[in-house]
Write an enzyme that holds these catalytic residues in place. Structure first.
Site, short mmCIF file in Angstrom:
data_model
loop_
_atom_site.label_atom_id
_atom_site.label_comp_id
_atom_site.label_asym_id
_atom_site.label_seq_id
_atom_site.Cartn_x
_atom_site.Cartn_y
_atom_site.Cartn_z
N ASN A 1 43.69 35.24 45.06
CA ASN A 1 42.39 34.29 45.72
C ASN A 1 42.67 33.11 45.65
O ASN A 1 42.07 32.57 46.49
CB ASN A 1 41.52 34.74 44.66
CG ASN A 1 41.51 34.35 43.22
OD1 ASN A 1 42.84 34.28 42.87
ND2 ASN A 1 40.62 34.37 42.37
N GLU B 1 45.59 34.74 32.52
CA GLU B 1 44.13 34.41 33.07
C GLU B 1 43.75 35.66 33.80
O GLU B 1 44.09 35.90 34.80
CB GLU B 1 44.22 33.23 34.07
CG GLU B 1 44.82 32.07 33.52
CD GLU B 1 43.75 31.43 32.75
OE1 GLU B 1 42.45 31.82 32.92
OE2 GLU B 1 43.93 30.44 31.96
N CYS C 1 37.43 34.82 39.72
CA CYS C 1 37.55 35.47 38.43
C CYS C 1 36.37 35.21 37.32
O CYS C 1 35.98 36.03 36.65
CB CYS C 1 38.78 35.41 37.72
SG CYS C 1 39.28 33.61 37.55
N GLU D 1 44.49 27.03 30.71
CA GLU D 1 45.33 26.33 31.74
C GLU D 1 44.28 24.99 32.09
O GLU D 1 43.30 24.97 31.62
CB GLU D 1 45.28 27.01 33.38
CG GLU D 1 45.97 28.25 33.30
CD GLU D 1 46.28 28.76 34.41
OE1 GLU D 1 45.67 29.19 35.33
OE2 GLU D 1 47.65 28.94 34.83
P1 NDP Z 1 46.83 42.01 40.03
O1 NDP Z 1 46.83 42.11 38.52
O2 NDP Z 1 46.86 43.26 40.72
O3 NDP Z 1 47.91 41.41 40.17
C1 NDP Z 1 48.24 39.94 39.71
C2 NDP Z 1 49.71 39.76 39.75
O4 NDP Z 1 50.89 40.27 38.99
C3 NDP Z 1 50.56 39.92 41.32
O5 NDP Z 1 51.43 39.05 41.68
C4 NDP Z 1 51.04 41.35 41.27
O6 NDP Z 1 52.05 41.78 42.07
C5 NDP Z 1 51.71 41.11 39.75
N1 NDP Z 1 52.03 42.25 39.04
C6 NDP Z 1 51.56 43.77 39.22
N2 NDP Z 1 51.95 44.42 38.25
C7 NDP Z 1 52.84 43.59 37.56
C8 NDP Z 1 53.69 43.99 36.45
N3 NDP Z 1 53.77 45.14 35.89
N4 NDP Z 1 54.52 42.98 35.72
C9 NDP Z 1 54.32 41.82 36.32
N5 NDP Z 1 53.70 41.27 37.42
C10 NDP Z 1 52.80 42.33 37.83
O7 NDP Z 1 45.67 41.16 40.33
P2 NDP Z 1 45.14 40.64 41.92
O8 NDP Z 1 46.26 39.93 42.45
O9 NDP Z 1 44.34 41.86 42.42
O10 NDP Z 1 44.01 39.54 41.47
C11 NDP Z 1 42.69 40.02 41.19
C12 NDP Z 1 42.45 39.70 39.45
O11 NDP Z 1 42.85 38.38 39.16
C13 NDP Z 1 41.20 39.99 39.14
O12 NDP Z 1 41.08 40.85 37.96
C14 NDP Z 1 40.62 38.66 39.03
O13 NDP Z 1 39.66 38.53 38.04
C15 NDP Z 1 41.94 38.10 38.22
N6 NDP Z 1 41.93 36.58 38.35
C16 NDP Z 1 41.89 35.70 37.39
C17 NDP Z 1 41.82 34.46 37.23
C18 NDP Z 1 41.74 33.58 35.83
O14 NDP Z 1 42.05 32.37 36.08
N7 NDP Z 1 41.16 34.11 34.95
C19 NDP Z 1 41.82 33.75 38.66
C20 NDP Z 1 41.95 34.58 39.78
C21 NDP Z 1 41.98 36.04 39.67
P3 NDP Z 1 51.50 42.35 43.30
O15 NDP Z 1 50.08 42.05 43.55
O16 NDP Z 1 52.26 41.32 44.41
O17 NDP Z 1 51.82 43.75 43.56
#
Ligand code: NDP
Length: 490
Positions: free
Chosen positions: A158, A255, A289, A464
């Site tokens: 995002n 996060e 988020c 953060e």
């Molecule tokens: P995901 O959890 O699907 O992915 C987050 C990242 O983790 C991606 O780069 C993903 O790779 C990677 N990943 C996936 N599986 C693993 C693993 N087993 N080990 C290590 N890394 C892994 O989240 P989204 O990208 O769909 O983002 C949306 C989510 O993020 C929402 O739940 C949102 O609330 C949260 N979010 C939280 C924020 C905060 O600051 N609290 C801010 C922004 C978002 P890939 O996707 O490339 O497969």
């Protein structure tokens, strides 16, 4: 690309040791423009050899970087911030192509916030210090803040540039090196950041970017060379990352997602509260988020609030080409995210919530979902419990402060919350009573980098931004100094 103002294809898929690096044997990851659904380029997933090279180069570069005076480290970050500001428009166009978010928004909220973080941590660098602790008999102790080593950053889609900066800035200022893996849906912003940091004088190997999906993330998180992992992502991924980090007793910052309450009392300035609900639900098409997706409105004003909200959405939303600066509402990041959001909306209807506006895929190419408001939502409905991560706002009615606090806290998440009221005593009371890492009074979703940001409960651990982030990218070493006689038992 003929229909895009810039060619988004990066020089290469990865950035390691200060250089663009390609390894075409990694699986291709298509770049899809969310506003059209068309493929506009591709990068390659990091192979095990690329992952190894990035971690090894980071490990080797980290020692010399940690020995560089902290004020000099800070100056490099500030130079990078200045370069980002100079190129804000170009970076914002790239961010819009990467994410589909309107340029109107990326121009002010993405690279700009990343530059703010680099500037903030760069500027506080000379002030980062330990403490001196006087002890009995003339002895004393002092503390050093030492870097952790190689940190891994893993980003969500995002805010690709902002997330990379928010993690890189505190990590680098404290003398760590970083290997960053963006979401495979948005690989571009972090690569640009790496190139800019090096242009600003960052030594090769201190900040590296590798591409890939969950498997690459998992390989990074479990590597013995890694001292710390910072993830922005879903709770499900957070659990996996936390477990993998536990194996090596690694530091973590998580996060994660949320289902935050935004509470509107009857004495609130109604238009201001509606503005807060809009900012807290529809910016970035709801892919934020900390969004206040459970909007609790006090009974006497609920109907008026909903009417005003719907009127402002239907009059004010400009959905369209995100690169047109008049557009203020863009698509979701991917087809699968769009399908997930549409399924959640269908579930809201099935469970009996009253759909008052939106609710459908927009009749245009790309992954657009209309801004959607449900009224008469109850606590047990799926849309009131689970994070949707799309433009879907739920209105819930309440009658008393104690009731709304209990209902707001009856969620496993605890990322954020907010209140709109003219009663300041009540506002501060709620700030203490609502279980959340961030709380807004008479505003919503404002995240200046001077302020710590992060979640409680399932929404994460660590913070953060602000001085708090320094603690998460360094550890304390205590040094005891004996000055008096040293007694030994024999
Ligand atoms: P995901 O959890 O699907 O992915 C987050 C990242 O983790 C991606 O780069 C993903 O790779 C990677 N990943 C996936 N599986 C693993 C693993 N087993 N080990 C290590 N890394 C892994 O989240 P989204 O990208 O769909 O983002 C949306 C989510 O993020 C929402 O739940 C949102 O609330 C949260 N979010 C939280 C924020 C905060 O600051 N609290 C801010 C922004 C978002 P890939 O996707 O490339 O497969």
């Amino acid at each position: 690309m003929a229909d895009l103002p810039i060619d988004p294809q990066p020089e290469a898929s990865h950035f390691i040791a200060g250089e663009w690096v390609e390894d075409a044997s990694g699986a291709p990851i298509p770049l899809v423009y969310p506003a059209t659904g068309k493929v506009i380029g591709a990068v390659h997933e990091a192979t095990p050899a690329i992952i190894d090279r990035a971690l090894e180069t980071a490990r080797n570069a980290q020692r010399a970087w940690a020995a560089t005076p902290i004020a000099e480290r800070g100056r490099i970050l500030q130079r990078a911030a200045a370069l980002i500001r100079e190129r804000n428009r170009e970076l914002s166009v790239l961010e819009t192509i990467d994410t589909g978010k309107p340029l109107q928004e990326t121009l002010v909220a993405d690279a700009a916030s990343g530059a703010d973080a680099l500037d903030f941590f760069g500027s506080i660098a000379p002030g980062i210090r330990g403490e001196q602790i006087p002890l009995a008999g003339g002895d004393f102790a002092y503390t050093l803040r030492v870097p952790l080593g190689v940190c891994v950053g893993i980003g969500a889609w995002n805010y690709p540039t902002q997330i990379a900066c928010w993690k890189a800035a505190p990590a680098l200022v404290m003398g760590n090196a970083m290997v960053f893996k963006p979401s495979e849906l948005t690989p571009l912003g972090a690569l640009r950041l790496a190139a800019i940091l090096h242009e600003a004088g960052l030594p090769p190997g201190v900040f590296n970017v590798v591409q890939g999906g969950g498997a690459v993330g998992a390989a990074l998180v479990s590597d013995p060379r890694v001292a710390k992992v910072s993830l922005t992502g879903s709770v499900a991924t957070g659990r996996k990352v936390y477990a993998a980090a536990a194996e090596g007793i690694r530091h973590v910052t998580l996060e994660l997602g949320g289902k935050s309450p935004l509470i509107v009392f009857a004495d609130a300035d109604l238009d201001r509260a509606v503005s807060g609900a809009i900012l807290g639900n529809f910016y970035s098409s709801g892919q934020i988020c900390s969004n206040g997706t459970r909007v609790f409105v006090e009974k006497p004003i609920r109907e008026g609030f909903v009417a005003r909200l719907v009127e402002r959405i239907e009059r004010g939303v400009v959905m369209g080409d995100p690169l047109d600066e008049r557009t203020n509402f863009g698509p979701l990041v991917s087809e699968s995210q769009m399908e997930k959001v549409l399924a959640d909306i269908r579930r809201g209807v099935e469970e009996g919530a009253r759909l008052v506006t939106g609710g459908h895929r927009a009749n245009r190419p790309g992954f657009f979902v209309e801004p959607t408001v449900f009224d008469e939502v109850t606590d047990e409905m799926h849309i009131a419990r689970e994070e949707i991560f799309g433009p879907v706002l739920s209105v819930l009615e309440f009658e008393s402060e104690d009731e709304v606090v209990a209902r707001a806290n009856a969620s496993p998440y605890g990322l954020a919350g907010g209140v709109f009221t003219r009663d300041l005593a009540r506002a501060h009371r709620l700030a203490e009573r609502i279980e959340a890492g961030t709380f807004w009074i008479n505003g919503y979703n404002l995240t200046p980098v001077e302020m710590p940001f992060g979640g409680s409960k399932l929404s994460g651990i660590g913070r953060e931004n602000g001085w708090a982030a320094i603690e998460h990218y360094s550890e304390v070493r205590a040094v005891h100094v004996s000055t008096g006689p040293l007694d030994a038992p024999y």
